[in-house]
Every structure is written in C-alpha cells, then in structure tokens.
Design an enzyme around this catalytic site. Structure first.
Site, PDB file in Angstrom:
ATOM      1  N   CYS A   1       0.816  -1.225   0.000  1.00 56.16           N
ATOM      2  CA  CYS A   1       0.000   0.000   0.000  1.00 56.16           C
ATOM      3  C   CYS A   1       0.847   1.271   0.000  1.00 56.16           C
ATOM      4  O   CYS A   1       0.365   2.340  -0.383  1.00 56.16           O
ATOM      5  CB  CYS A   1      -0.956   0.002   1.186  1.00 56.16           C
ATOM      6  SG  CYS A   1      -2.158  -1.325   1.095  1.00 56.16           S
TER       7      CYS A   1
ATOM      8  N   HIS B   1      -3.145   7.665   1.812  1.00 62.33           N
ATOM      9  CA  HIS B   1      -3.531   6.350   1.289  1.00 62.33           C
ATOM     10  C   HIS B   1      -4.958   6.063   1.738  1.00 62.33           C
ATOM     11  O   HIS B   1      -5.325   6.295   2.893  1.00 62.33           O
ATOM     12  CB  HIS B   1      -2.569   5.288   1.830  1.00 62.33           C
ATOM     13  CG  HIS B   1      -3.025   3.892   1.598  1.00 62.33           C
ATOM     14  ND1 HIS B   1      -3.471   3.444   0.370  1.00 62.33           N
ATOM     15  CD2 HIS B   1      -3.118   2.823   2.441  1.00 62.33           C
ATOM     16  CE1 HIS B   1      -3.808   2.174   0.474  1.00 62.33           C
ATOM     17  NE2 HIS B   1      -3.607   1.772   1.714  1.00 62.33           N
TER      18      HIS B   1
ATOM     19  N   ASN C   1      -9.862   0.049  -0.756  1.00 64.08           N
ATOM     20  CA  ASN C   1      -8.407   0.126  -0.693  1.00 64.08           C
ATOM     21  C   ASN C   1      -7.829  -0.460  -1.985  1.00 64.08           C
ATOM     22  O   ASN C   1      -7.890  -1.661  -2.201  1.00 64.08           O
ATOM     23  CB  ASN C   1      -7.914  -0.649   0.534  1.00 64.08           C
ATOM     24  CG  ASN C   1      -6.408  -0.573   0.719  1.00 64.08           C
ATOM     25  OD1 ASN C   1      -5.688  -0.120  -0.166  1.00 64.08           O
ATOM     26  ND2 ASN C   1      -5.941  -1.015   1.869  1.00 64.08           N
TER      27      ASN C   1
HETATM   28  O1  UT7 Z   1      -3.373  -0.258   3.726  1.00 65.72           O
HETATM   29  C1  UT7 Z   1      -3.129  -1.001   4.853  1.00 65.72           C
HETATM   30  C2  UT7 Z   1      -3.987  -2.183   4.711  1.00 65.72           C
HETATM   31  N1  UT7 Z   1      -4.939  -2.460   5.671  1.00 65.72           N
HETATM   32  C3  UT7 Z   1      -5.617  -1.619   6.466  1.00 65.72           C
HETATM   33  O2  UT7 Z   1      -5.439  -0.447   6.524  1.00 65.72           O
HETATM   34  C4  UT7 Z   1      -6.648  -2.245   7.323  1.00 65.72           C
HETATM   35  C5  UT7 Z   1      -6.460  -1.886   8.749  1.00 65.72           C
HETATM   36  N2  UT7 Z   1      -7.514  -2.441   9.581  1.00 65.72           N
HETATM   37  C6  UT7 Z   1      -8.789  -2.037   9.504  1.00 65.72           C
HETATM   38  O3  UT7 Z   1      -9.142  -1.207   8.688  1.00 65.72           O
HETATM   39  C7  UT7 Z   1      -9.772  -2.591  10.522  1.00 65.72           C
HETATM   40  O4  UT7 Z   1      -9.080  -3.318  11.501  1.00 65.72           O
HETATM   41  C8  UT7 Z   1     -10.853  -3.499   9.880  1.00 65.72           C
HETATM   42  C9  UT7 Z   1     -11.767  -2.649   9.021  1.00 65.72           C
HETATM   43  C10 UT7 Z   1     -10.193  -4.584   9.041  1.00 65.72           C
HETATM   44  C11 UT7 Z   1     -11.691  -4.145  10.970  1.00 65.72           C
HETATM   45  O5  UT7 Z   1     -12.231  -3.157  11.823  1.00 65.72           O
HETATM   46  P1  UT7 Z   1     -12.134  -3.337  13.403  1.00 65.72           P
HETATM   47  O6  UT7 Z   1     -12.892  -2.236  13.998  1.00 65.72           O
HETATM   48  O7  UT7 Z   1     -10.672  -3.475  13.733  1.00 65.72           O
HETATM   49  O8  UT7 Z   1     -12.924  -4.682  13.625  1.00 65.72           O
HETATM   50  P2  UT7 Z   1     -12.422  -6.045  14.266  1.00 65.72           P
HETATM   51  O9  UT7 Z   1     -11.420  -6.710  13.387  1.00 65.72           O
HETATM   52  O10 UT7 Z   1     -12.049  -5.761  15.683  1.00 65.72           O
HETATM   53  O11 UT7 Z   1     -13.754  -6.883  14.232  1.00 65.72           O
HETATM   54  C12 UT7 Z   1     -14.911  -6.496  14.948  1.00 65.72           C
HETATM   55  C13 UT7 Z   1     -16.002  -7.532  14.695  1.00 65.72           C
HETATM   56  C14 UT7 Z   1     -15.521  -8.975  14.882  1.00 65.72           C
HETATM   57  O12 UT7 Z   1     -16.572  -9.677  15.488  1.00 65.72           O
HETATM   58  P3  UT7 Z   1     -16.526 -10.001  17.073  1.00 65.72           P
HETATM   59  O13 UT7 Z   1     -15.257 -10.778  17.281  1.00 65.72           O
HETATM   60  O14 UT7 Z   1     -16.493  -8.644  17.740  1.00 65.72           O
HETATM   61  O15 UT7 Z   1     -17.782 -10.772  17.283  1.00 65.72           O
HETATM   62  C15 UT7 Z   1     -15.339  -9.460  13.466  1.00 65.72           C
HETATM   63  O16 UT7 Z   1     -15.525 -10.855  13.356  1.00 65.72           O
HETATM   64  O17 UT7 Z   1     -16.448  -7.437  13.346  1.00 65.72           O
HETATM   65  C16 UT7 Z   1     -16.426  -8.738  12.739  1.00 65.72           C
HETATM   66  N3  UT7 Z   1     -16.178  -8.585  11.322  1.00 65.72           N
HETATM   67  C17 UT7 Z   1     -17.157  -8.330  10.427  1.00 65.72           C
HETATM   68  N4  UT7 Z   1     -18.486  -8.198  10.555  1.00 65.72           N
HETATM   69  C18 UT7 Z   1     -19.197  -7.922   9.451  1.00 65.72           C
HETATM   70  C19 UT7 Z   1     -14.995  -8.622  10.666  1.00 65.72           C
HETATM   71  N5  UT7 Z   1     -15.203  -8.403   9.355  1.00 65.72           N
HETATM   72  C20 UT7 Z   1     -16.524  -8.231   9.172  1.00 65.72           C
HETATM   73  C21 UT7 Z   1     -17.329  -7.950   8.058  1.00 65.72           C
HETATM   74  N6  UT7 Z   1     -18.655  -7.808   8.240  1.00 65.72           N
HETATM   75  N7  UT7 Z   1     -16.815  -7.806   6.809  1.00 65.72           N
END
Ligand code: UT7
Length: 325
Positions: A115, A252, A282
C-alpha cells in the site's frame, strides 16, 4: 541559486467498469453495508474484468496523466510502477506499459511496497530526476487486488478493490525559494518484524502459486496512525512546514477511520482532507494517485498548493511526501 526539482505535470486515473456494492457483497459473505460503512467508510469497489490486467489499468491511467500534462509519451524516459499484483512474476509490468506507450528509451521497472508503493515509487523517481539520470517520469500505481483476495474471508474481501492512477513528473529548474514547485521531500520507512500481519500466502519461490491476501486487520489498524504521523513529522522537520501550511492532505485510502484519526492527531482540518475510499475501497498502491486525480479534476488541488501524501501498508512499509503542486 536554482535547484532541480521533480515537478508534477499531469495526473490521471482509471477504474474498471464493474462496480460491486457492499449490498452485493453481503449476498455472498456474512457482512452488511452498515458494518462496512461504519468500520471503513467504503461504499463500493471496482473489479477488473476477465482478461483485464494490472498493465491495462496502469496504461489507461498513464495515458490520462500524459493527456492531462499535454505531453507525448515519447518524452518519458523513466517509468516506475508500484504494484503488488503484477501481470506476471516477470518481466516487470512497467515494461509492458512502456511498450504499449511506444517508448523505446530510458528505463521501466516495478517497485513493490504494497500500500505504500506509490510513495516509494514517487521517491525513487524523484531521486533519479533530481540527480539528472532521467528527465521525465511516469509514476504509476496499479493493482488488481481482486485476484489475490479470498472471497470467502469477510475480514479482507470487503476492504479492497482494483484501480490505477499515475502522475507525470518532470525535472525542472526552480528558483530555490519557498515557492519552488515539485517534490520537496520524501521519507520512506519499513520494519520487517511486522511482515506476518499483512501478507500473501503464496509466491514463486515458496508455493509456486500467487496466493491469497491475509491480514490481522486489528493489528494493522493499531500501528497505522502512529507510523503515519511519525513519517509526516519527518517531512515537517525536513522542510520547516507544519500542518497549518498544508493545503491538501491526500492519504492512502484504506480506511476512513485511519485517515480521520491521522488528520486529527496531526491537527489537519477535515476540510483539507481528500477522501475517496468510499468509491473504490483500498486499491493499495493506486489509491493516492486515484485520490489526487479526483481532487485535481474537481478543482481543489491547484498549482502552487502544498500537498501532503502518506501511506502505510504490508511489510510494514510507510512513507510520506510533501509536494508543491
Ligand atoms: O493499507 C493497509 C492495509 N490495511 C488496512 O489499513 C486495514 C487496517 N484495519 C482495519 O481497517 C480494521 O481493523 C478493519 C476494518 C479490518 C476491521 O475493523 P475493526 O474495527 O478493527 O474490527 P475487528 O477486526 O475488531 O472486528 C470487529 C467484529 C468482529 O466480530 P466479534 O469478534 O467482535 O464478534 C469481526 O468478526 O467485526 C467482525 N467482522 C465483520 N463483521 C461484518 C470482521 N469483518 C466483518 C465484516 N462484516 N466484513
């Protein structure tokens, strides 16, 4: 005393035609438009058609940037393409674009910093232009991440999309004052201790396959704002500028919460932040030039404006660039 700088002459972008909305995705994986929008700001992404490759996307963006610069491709003597999704393991996708543009001089190669790729490519081209090795560069970010996504993994497949963006950079003598146009400073960093937090589980020398993207999203998120703000502070220290001087912050485009959190920590007003992640998700190395193209086309970024770029991604890699447009 005059100084040779890499001045932005044009910008262009290309998004594949096919759009997949959050609602459409929620029919195939356990997710929802509300979750995706709330956690990331993404509304939709573009996906390359069958037979449409990274080189095709990059070529369209390059042609648009050359048209914007009102320049002929034959003036270009350097192509630096940032991509993690090349057409083939080799040759570099940049040489395919070079050939398609009818360029037979200079050099063309790919850089791979996921990225952060566009900032790494911009910095690389800037070094060559300022040193006098080359005069006119196409700096391209082009990706087809749809090809390396595990479409059953809701933790990653909702976050990425395909696209390309490009700028034309030309070495020009500037007066050596605060009004100088061009790339003023770039700062690149990486820390391979974090390589397992965002990676592809395949490759030519390991599995012999292209592999799929794997990410510990929460871990990436946890590091993002700190790394981004650190490397921007480096740009401020190198130039004497600070957040009050910035006309446009073009980060980004990975996640709206990371963008807003970084701007807030740096004290950059929300009205100065260019955000396009809602419309293309992204797109890795393509996201900064895609956002630049939007903000130039709609009249926000104008010649003379101070534009701050940053990115952070797999590796981890991260970097910043400060450019007077
Ligand atoms: O360019 C660099 C590349 N990557 C990034 O910049 C990504 C960086 N990370 C992020 O943007 C965030 O961490 C995410 C968007 C990937 C996730 O957001 P988060 O607020 O960190 O959520 P989380 O991973 O803590 O997940 C929260 C909940 C989980 O459920 P439980 O364990 O709380 O029951 C996940 O299983 O959301 C669930 N979850 C989803 N629910 C619906 C994870 N993905 C999804 C989804 N739809 N697509």
């Amino acid at each position: 005393m005059s100084i040779r700088r890499s001045v932005v002459r044009g910008v262009g972008a290309y998004l594949p035609k096919r759009v997949i909305t959050n609602d459409e995705l929620s029919q195939t994986v356990d997710t929802s438009d509300a979750w995706i929008q709330q956690r990331t700001g993404i509304r939709e992404r573009h996906i390359a058609a069958e037979g449409e490759f990274t080189s095709h996307l990059g070529l369209q963006a390059a042609r648009a940037a050359l048209a914007d610069a009102k320049m002929d491709a034959r003036e270009v003597d350097l192509i630096v393409l940032a991509t993690s999704t090349p057409d083939q393991t080799f040759p570099a996708t940049a040489v395919t674009i070079q050939a398609e543009l009818g360029i037979q001089k200079g050099a063309a190669f790919d850089v791979q910093a996921v990225c952060s790729g566009f900032v790494f490519a911009l910095s690389t081209a800037d070094q060559y232009l300022r040193s006098g090795s080359f005069n006119t560069a196409l700096v391209i970010g082009a990706e087809t991440f749809s090809r390396i996504l595990d479409w059953k993994d809701r933790g990653t497949c909702v976050l990425f999309g395909d696209g390309a963006g490009a700028i034309v950079l030309q070495a020009m003598d500037q007066p050596g004052t605060r009004e100088d146009r061009g790339v003023l400073t770039t700062h690149l960093r990486s820390d391979g201790r974090h390589r397992d937090k965002l990676f592809v589980d395949g490759g030519p020398s390991t599995t012999g396959t292209a592999g799929y993207l794997r990410m510990e999203g929460r871990e990436v998120f946890r590091h993002a704002v700190g790394m981004i703000t650190d490397v921007i502070e480096d740009a401020y220290k190198a130039t004497g500028y600070d957040s009050n001087d910035i006309d446009w912050f073009v980060p980004h485009q990975a996640n709206r919460r990371i963008i807003d959190g970084s701007a807030k920590k740096l004290g950059i007003a929300p009205s100065k932040v260019v955000t396009t992640v809602d419309r293309h998700a992204n797109t890795s190395a393509a996201s900064i030039p895609l956002a630049l193209a939007v903000a130039v086309k709609d009249g926000r970024i104008k010649p003379g404006h101070l534009v701050l770029l940053e990115a952070m991604g797999g590796g981890f890699t991260w970097g910043s660039a400060l450019v007077r447009w």
